[in-house]
Write a protein that holds these residues in place. Sequence first.
Motif, PDB file in Angstrom:
ATOM      1  N   LEU A 172      11.888 -16.247  74.737  1.00  0.00           N
ATOM      2  CA  LEU A 172      12.164 -14.817  74.871  1.00  0.00           C
ATOM      3  C   LEU A 172      10.923 -14.099  75.387  1.00  0.00           C
ATOM      4  N   GLY A 257      13.911 -14.645  79.256  1.00  0.00           N
ATOM      5  CA  GLY A 257      15.015 -15.276  78.556  1.00  0.00           C
ATOM      6  C   GLY A 257      15.892 -14.313  77.785  1.00  0.00           C
ATOM      7  N   PHE A 258      15.338 -13.213  77.316  1.00  0.00           N
ATOM      8  CA  PHE A 258      16.159 -12.221  76.615  1.00  0.00           C
ATOM      9  C   PHE A 258      17.153 -11.592  77.599  1.00  0.00           C
ATOM     10  N   ASN A 261      19.746 -14.059  79.055  1.00  0.00           N
ATOM     11  CA  ASN A 261      20.775 -14.450  78.097  1.00  0.00           C
ATOM     12  C   ASN A 261      21.845 -13.370  77.954  1.00  0.00           C
ATOM     13  N   VAL A 262      21.425 -12.131  77.764  1.00  0.00           N
ATOM     14  CA  VAL A 262      22.426 -11.072  77.594  1.00  0.00           C
ATOM     15  C   VAL A 262      23.180 -10.838  78.906  1.00  0.00           C
ATOM     16  N   LYS A 265      25.908 -13.537  79.442  1.00  0.00           N
ATOM     17  CA  LYS A 265      27.061 -13.303  78.569  1.00  0.00           C
ATOM     18  C   LYS A 265      27.844 -12.059  78.989  1.00  0.00           C
TER      19      LYS A 265
ATOM     20  N   LEU B 204      22.109  -4.890  71.060  1.00  0.00           N
ATOM     21  CA  LEU B 204      22.258  -6.032  71.971  1.00  0.00           C
ATOM     22  C   LEU B 204      21.135  -7.042  71.771  1.00  0.00           C
ATOM     23  N   SER B 205      21.515  -8.305  71.554  1.00  0.00           N
ATOM     24  CA  SER B 205      20.513  -9.354  71.426  1.00  0.00           C
ATOM     25  C   SER B 205      21.081 -10.682  71.929  1.00  0.00           C
ATOM     26  N   VAL B 206      20.372 -11.766  71.672  1.00  0.00           N
ATOM     27  CA  VAL B 206      20.776 -13.068  72.217  1.00  0.00           C
ATOM     28  C   VAL B 206      21.645 -13.864  71.245  1.00  0.00           C
ATOM     29  N   GLY B 207      21.978 -13.286  70.134  1.00  0.00           N
ATOM     30  CA  GLY B 207      22.832 -13.935  69.148  1.00  0.00           C
ATOM     31  C   GLY B 207      23.159 -12.906  68.096  1.00  0.00           C
ATOM     32  N   GLU B 209      23.242 -13.597  64.647  1.00  0.00           N
ATOM     33  CA  GLU B 209      22.605 -13.831  63.350  1.00  0.00           C
ATOM     34  C   GLU B 209      21.371 -12.944  63.215  1.00  0.00           C
ATOM     35  N   LYS B 212      17.737 -12.892  65.345  1.00  0.00           N
ATOM     36  CA  LYS B 212      17.852 -13.284  66.749  1.00  0.00           C
ATOM     37  C   LYS B 212      17.263 -12.203  67.638  1.00  0.00           C
ATOM     38  N   ASP B 214      14.019 -10.770  70.576  1.00  0.00           N
ATOM     39  CA  ASP B 214      12.573 -10.631  70.746  1.00  0.00           C
ATOM     40  C   ASP B 214      12.030  -9.701  69.658  1.00  0.00           C
ATOM     41  N   ARG B 217      13.759  -6.297  69.034  1.00  0.00           N
ATOM     42  CA  ARG B 217      15.072  -6.370  68.361  1.00  0.00           C
ATOM     43  C   ARG B 217      14.896  -6.758  66.893  1.00  0.00           C
TER      44      ARG B 217
END
Lengths: 347, 347
Positions: A172, A257-258, A261-262, A265, B204-207, B209, B212, B214, B217
């Motif tokens: 990230l 990577g953050f 990734n978003v 998706k 908004l994030s990468v998962g 849970e 998750k 950076d 977040r």
Amino acid sequence: MRTPRRSPDAPADAGRLSPAGVAREPGTARIAVDLLGGDDAPAVVVDGALRALRADPDLHLLLVGPIKVAGALIDALDPAQRARISVRPADTAVDMADDPTVARTETTVRAAVAALREGLADALVSAGSTGATVTAAALGLGRWPQVRRPALAAVLPAVPGPVVLLDVGGSLESSPATLTRHAVLGAAYATVAHGAAAPRVGLLSVGTEPGKGDRARRLADPMLSTAVLPGAARYVGLVEGYDVCLGTRADVVVTDGFTGNVLLKAIEGAYAMAGGSPPGGGAPRAAALLGVAGTVVVCHGAARADDITSGIALAAHLWRQDATDRVAALIAGDRTDRTTDTEVRTS
Amino acid sequence: MRTPRRSPDAPADAGRLSPAGVAREPGTARIAVDLLGGDDAPAVVVDGALRALRADPDLHLLLVGPIKVAGALIDALDPAQRARISVRPADTAVDMADDPTVARTETTVRAAVAALREGLADALVSAGSTGATVTAAALGLGRWPQVRRPALAAVLPAVPGPVVLLDVGGSLESSPATLTRHAVLGAAYATVAHGAAAPRVGLLSVGTEPGKGDRARRLADPMLSTAVLPGAARYVGLVEGYDVCLGTRADVVVTDGFTGNVLLKAIEGAYAMAGGSPPGGGAPRAAALLGVAGTVVVCHGAARADDITSGIALAAHLWRQDATDRVAALIAGDRTDRTTDTEVRTS
């Protein structure tokens, strides 16, 4: 992290076992599959593995997970198919809430990495925690020289050709140095995996004029302008969100990577909302890990069976193309190696 | 920036001129249009303004730009339509490469902001540099208390209802405090503009849970868990990229302006690739600026004529709904104000 760049345990030719590096498609590919990786594991992984095995007669699978789960899969096979299966027992999935950098018990993904390192498999596929897979691969297989942060590269269909988007969650981190290094990885990947003659590399930002973007992009843009990119790749400057899907400005889109990734998706969500994927496929649900000495494919945590099948097919394809070693060689400028036999398609 | 929270020049009721705050749709709306804003200005702006004027008989336009350009537009109108036009001369577009915070000459967007402040227009629309528009609006109209960074809010169609995505480029800042403040703005906007009874707010994030994402977040998530959100809004935790398009998890998705901007454009690219927008419209090409004391709509720099028309319609709609003041009142907890007349639809 204090990982050595190449693990002392990793054989120098980890990830390539064929003698001459000739194009191996079709040809045997032995893929280690993490049975416990993914939100709906093991059911969807078993299902996806079965489909892959039926679709590809030269595919061998190393099932990494509980014996009972592997046994259920094997029961569904005929004797000829069973001859293409082996099993490596491992009982612990990565707990998504755990710190993936902390080693406690032998997880399925670490067992799969070990199998790769030991030459028992040619590539591995996991739909488990991305962080755990990246860490296990970096520690177990070693990283390429000058790669601190391996990157996950996803490939999206576009009209002019495929677009490589990276990083989609390998780390990230968004430092200018990492963005620049990832541009090099992406350019080499586009050259090797897609035969892109002179891939155009763009840096994702909020506008195309120089100076657009946050601090990391404003620093990375001039750094990329002077960076030496592999093969005939060239940096085309800042690109925008549309370019990831449309491919008009760049063949390789670099981001942290953050954001990647978003973004990936969100694109997937948009295709679902629009009622279908464009010709050539929609948002990929499997991505290649670049920067480690081995062929590693990470599937979406929410992978369905067909996503696992696609991930296994991608891993087999990359292995048969000798993609990992060719990307590494291209980056190292080591083009006198066996890559001369397969000749990178740059013309 | 050293901007006062409310410009001393800004009248206390800037952005609302009707006496009782009753629902004003339909009703006269006087929209200032920046003729020189956008990559293809003034042609597409003139075209878009003409279409808006023909579509909405209660629309009045204040054309802000060169007299010659305004004259060309006026020539295309019949006498009745001409009665709904006024002109504010200004000759300088913002140069996209310039620093938008440096005042040099009177730009069209600053002239449009001045018209709003002076009560000559009810709302403004610009497709020019977002940074320049945000700065001009913050300086010229003043910001709401506790809003350091105004946010651009875009609205995407989804099956359960519209999804508010913010920030899509008002600033490129991603501090936990800004993310939290923007969550408040987005929740109030969803309540007022969409009549959302109890908007679900996601980060908004990468998962999904906890943990998750950076650093920004990971810090913002617990901050949002304890934040007081306006109306009956509630924080639902981390969401992912798909949620922006699908709307299953959240009605308001909060992110930093860099991520939101590239995300929105990627979604637009995906819809274009998929061959069409979903029912209810695709990626919006106009966004509302939240946090300044006036109704300001920012169109996409690459706006086409119909995007300008949509932007003008959004500005008129927000004005007629008295949205800006109602959002501000909801945030301030000032629900004894005129908003009681229109009653926020929370049931």
